[in-house]
Design a protein around this motif. Sequence first.
Motif, PDB file in Angstrom:
ATOM      1  N   UNK A   1      -0.365   4.079  12.501  1.00 21.04           N
ATOM      2  CA  UNK A   1      -1.107   3.020  13.188  1.00 21.04           C
ATOM      3  C   UNK A   1      -1.119   3.280  14.687  1.00 21.04           C
TER       4      UNK A   1
ATOM      5  N   UNK B   1       0.805  -1.221   0.000  1.00 22.95           N
ATOM      6  CA  UNK B   1       0.000   0.000   0.000  1.00 22.95           C
ATOM      7  C   UNK B   1       0.839   1.273   0.000  1.00 22.95           C
TER       8      UNK B   1
ATOM      9  N   UNK C   1      -1.416  -3.701  12.283  1.00 24.98           N
ATOM     10  CA  UNK C   1      -1.238  -2.611  11.333  1.00 24.98           C
ATOM     11  C   UNK C   1      -1.733  -3.014   9.954  1.00 24.98           C
ATOM     12  N   UNK C   2      -2.313  -2.076   9.257  1.00 25.03           N
ATOM     13  CA  UNK C   2      -2.903  -2.390   7.961  1.00 25.03           C
ATOM     14  C   UNK C   2      -1.836  -2.673   6.916  1.00 25.03           C
ATOM     15  N   UNK C   3      -1.888  -3.859   6.346  1.00 23.72           N
ATOM     16  CA  UNK C   3      -0.978  -4.183   5.250  1.00 23.72           C
ATOM     17  C   UNK C   3      -1.655  -5.187   4.325  1.00 23.72           C
ATOM     18  N   UNK C   4      -2.160  -4.733   3.215  1.00 27.17           N
ATOM     19  CA  UNK C   4      -2.887  -5.617   2.319  1.00 27.17           C
ATOM     20  C   UNK C   4      -1.932  -6.467   1.486  1.00 27.17           C
TER      21      UNK C   4
END
Lengths: 160, 758, 289
Positions: free
Chosen positions: B129, A22, C1-4
Amino acid sequence: MAKTHVTCTINGEETEFLCDPNQTVLDVLRDDLGLTGSKEGCGSGDCGACSITVDGRLTCSCLMLGPEAEGKSIGTIEGVATGDHLHPVQSQFLKHAALQCGFCTPGLIVATKALLEKHPNPTDEEARYWLAGNLCRCTGYDKILAAVHAAAAEMRGESA
Amino acid sequence: MNDISLKDALKVVGTRPVRPDGVDKVVGRAQFGGDATMPGMIFGATVRSPHAHARIKKINTAKAEALKGVKAVITAADMPEIVSEEAFVGEGPMNFRDLSNNLMARDKVLYDGHVVAAVAASSMSIAKAAAELVEVEYEVLPHVIDEIEAMADGAPVLHDDVFTAGVDPKPTKPSNVAKRVEFAKGDLAAGFAAADKIIERTYKTAPVHQAYIEPHACIAAYNADGQCTVICSSQGQFMVRAYCAKLLGIDISDIRVVPAEIGGGFGGKTLVYLEPLALALSRKAGRPVRMVMDRVDVFRGTGPTSGGTVKVKLGAKKDGTITAADAEIILQAGAYPGSPMGPAAMCCWAMYDIPNARAVGVDVVSNRPKVAAYRAPGAPISTFGTESAVDEMARELGLDPIEMRLKNAAKNGTKALYGPTFQNIGYVETLEAAKAHPNLQAKLGPNQGRGVATGFWFNIGGESSASLAVNEDGTLVLVSGSPDIGGSRASMAMMAAEILGIEVEHIRPIVGDTASVGFTFLTGGSRVTFATGMAVCEATNEVVKQLRGRAAKIWEIDVEAVEWRDGSAYPAGDNAGKFEPLSLADIAAKAARTGGPITAKGAVNAQGAGPGFGTHVVDVEVDPETGHVKVLRYTAVQDVGRAIHPSYVEGQIQGGTVQGIGWALNEEYIYTKDGRLDNASFLDYRVPVASDLPAIDAVLVEVPNPRHPFGAKGVGEVPIVPPMAAVANAICAATGVRMTSLPMSPPKLKAAIDAAGK
Amino acid sequence: MYSPTYAAPTTVDEAVGLLANASGSARVLSGGTDLIIQMRSGRLRPQTIVDIKNIAGTIGIREEADGWHVGAATPGAEIGENAGLCAAWPGVTEAVQLIGSTQVQGRASFAGNLCNASPAGDSVPGLVAAGAKAVIAGKNGKRTIPVEQVPVSPGRTSLAADEFIYEFIIPKSSGKTADAYLRFIPRTEMDIAVVGCGVCVTLDNNGVCTAAKVSLGAVAPTVLVVDAAAKALIGNKLDDATLAKLDAAAQAACNPISDKRGTIEFRTKVAGVLARRTAAIAFSRAAAR
Ligand SMILES: Cc1cc2nc3c(=O)[nH]c(=O)nc-3n(C[C@H](O)[C@H](O)[C@H](O)COP(=O)(O)OP(=O)(O)OC[C@H]3O[C@@H](n4cnc5c(N)ncnc54)[C@H](O)[C@@H]3O)c2cc1C
Ligand code: FES
Ligand code: FES
């Protein structure tokens, strides 16, 4: 966190990098490759300060994910001049005082170069619409348009 | 000193060389605030309030601190508590305690986007985050956004220690009205009694953001020995230093602030938002911290300038003579007192010589971000009202708007409402030049209209420092303390080159950090070319004196017998022709033997910045079915004293004008019912884009300022003052509809046209 | 944590498989000019991103017997360069080129515009008016539906989790048929439509309208097909009476909201104005054919 390995060409040079899926191309250019000429004014496609070309097509590097660069040829502001020889768009921006703070300038130069490669002799209206995605808060665009037309003339081989 | 009337004798001043910092900027090499790095740097992010008004009950940072990669989390508890104290560090009034609380809310959050905590982590994504993991418990309080509602009885009161200042008797109850100021002369009642026609209207303007394209950015390092370095883009490295020192309790000498290139400021970078937070994070983490705002936070948390309400009453005789003028300007200060209502009141009638006049300014807090300076702070708001009213008066009386203004124009000797008696002003000259401009001959078609408006800004002087050093080969380095936001390095070098009689390319002008040049007040108030220019001239004159001294030494003659011209020393008087002239390079090469390095400093507290006036004429076309306004033609005339680099002077005028067009037509802050900013992006905060605009014809009128070596006046702020009224007046000419509320966006204009049945 | 995770399949089956088997939410990526912004702002956090641009046929334009096949992810700039399609469907192609800036044009696609399911998507009224169809690929193969059946409410489409749009089929235009699209924005560029209007008409040799489709954007939760407006045109020439009826029908169909971009009153009135102006362009184009 698995990083993606990407191979692409940047300003004619084969480049490899690892990125989070991302991360945008802008993030990669600025934070990982040290190419800080592309600027982030909004991160949402609205200002054009991050303009690059991808396989020759103008786009916002903040609207493209790093992994999407795989196999692509990317052009940034750092590749516009040849060595210490400025591109006509760059020299005409200087000559016509088309920059004040200069933050929008890399994006505008990349966008103008793309314009003139496609439309060597744009009308004022064509140029203004082409550049509508490049915000400049300092100049009111007047001198930018003068520089665009002067660069167009120079690139057409007419003496400006 | 140079005779400023001798424009023709000038060789460098008034020409248009390529700016010295230009190439770096066109090849992408210039270092802006967000481009700098430091070894071992980590990344900071902020936690912001989602509420317009709330008490902070508890902040729990444990989860954020536990996230892998997080190096520090800070809240107001990590910052010293600052006592209330007036600060004169930035542009406009400020209180150190308010600024501290604005940076990081302590007890209450006062607007959507108010910072409550900050984190630093090994990557930007971890920092973001972690910011989401900071838990804040709020007690939501009633909020108020509009300034008139904030003044009403029963409105939620933001501060229990704000009592309206400037009114008698002193109030006993806290209020959102922080202050009232008044400027008055003559006898208003008598003036209105003498009028044949009176116009009374209330105008409203929306808050607008400076909308510089570069978001705020900095990198800060707090070393173990207490020495700090900050690299940032701001309008004043000394301002940043002073605020960081005060707000963090650090000695000024322990902080070095290095100015990065600045991607636009327009007043919005005259206070601090990130730097003290980055330093505090760095102190806690033991690592340099970089912080870069995103655009949403720029809109929610910084700037904008005030919106406000302007009540105008204007009286005139049939022949157009203004007999009385009254204005009350109520401005939003945002969350803390300090709107530019003072300058708004001072400027609004300054174009006119009016016997009986009053201007009142009222400062009102509400649940919006604390306002920051924006180009001619306050004046565009009040002038929208007054110049709309003057236009309406001219229309009612059947007079030409330029003639009406000429009839009442401020001239040399006019005593301004706010005090001083004008000298060397060029207002009438701008009106005459506008009248003569070919754009005014253009024929107008259906739905088209022409509007005129004028404007005033004081321009300021103040403290500046510069130093000039002759290099071994005769080139020079010029260091000044003023951040260059629009090409001022070029102007500085040009003034020095003019005095030295050399080519400007031989001088390398740089902006010094706080450890390498003397104190310099920030870049603002249109002061740099004037005040820093004076410091540069002072330093350059001193270098010339030294150069003559060295030549005298080499020739073994009296220094008085050495003349400096065209970049060389010439023997003069009895000695004329006896020696070969010595160039700068010749003298530089012999410097070691004639007394060592040749350097000089200039340090001034400049007074007498010439006030600036502008006259704008705009042609618009209105689509009566949609309310869309197209700007067809724009003429912006301004007295600039003397244009040092005309291209950059024109650029200031064009840029300021276009910001004014945006303010007139589409820019505004839109809040939801629950007090959240609803348009925090460039998609919905609509600054003008290239295709919205015609050419902006900037016309320079030069009435030199005798207080400046070359006659310069400030130029950067005047051009944003007239456009809103000019556009409103043009819309009125096109449609017959008088718009009194900004922005004159299509839905509003369409509704007004329909209501008027036109 | 966001991690696609990011995947760039090269076949339709692979893409469908990725969508069908994704753990957590999955999103198709075309130009990314909506998706990347939504990911950045935190509004969407898909676990899997399926970039369809490496699948043959998702980028590019082919003229075939049943119409123009436009790859779902073909960027607006490339559509604008296709002289044949632009001549055949000036309204559809102008509409897609109104999206964003030159830079955005380098990426933004029909499929993204449609599947973002904003009521204000510029290319949608044009596609609807022209009678375009979406070819949808999924576990059970391909199916073809009219474009207007894709969006169901703001931000939502009728596609199943395993489905994506592979391409669009825009019918061949024949005879005196032509289309037009206009939108209203406060500036001249870089704004989201406050109202958009697509009109497609067929005329007889006397300039009388024999068939029409009128579509409005940004005045209801999804793009509207306004039959009453079409009826106002059919059987008529473009005279003042017809225009007035069209204007009224367009206004009557509106069910807008007041928001930061426009009020109910403004949107409704401008819908009428745009319907008239767009119809005038479509009529003159059709007459010239
Ligand atoms: C600066 C700027 C200006 C803009 N201006 C306009 C404007 O003027 N008018 C306008 O209408 N829009 C505008 N937009 C929005 C956007 O550009 C358009 O909606 C665009 O068409 C989206 O296409 P895309 O290919 O980039 O979509 P993406 O971002 O790739 O996708 C958008 C959505 O559709 C889904 N999707 C994409 N492809 C498929 C597919 N093949 N099958 C199923 N689902 C799919 C995605 O999962 C996502 O949810 C603007 C955006 C920006 C950044
Ligand atoms: S940063 Fe990409 S468009 Fe603004
Ligand atoms: S020169 Fe500053 S934004 Fe363009």
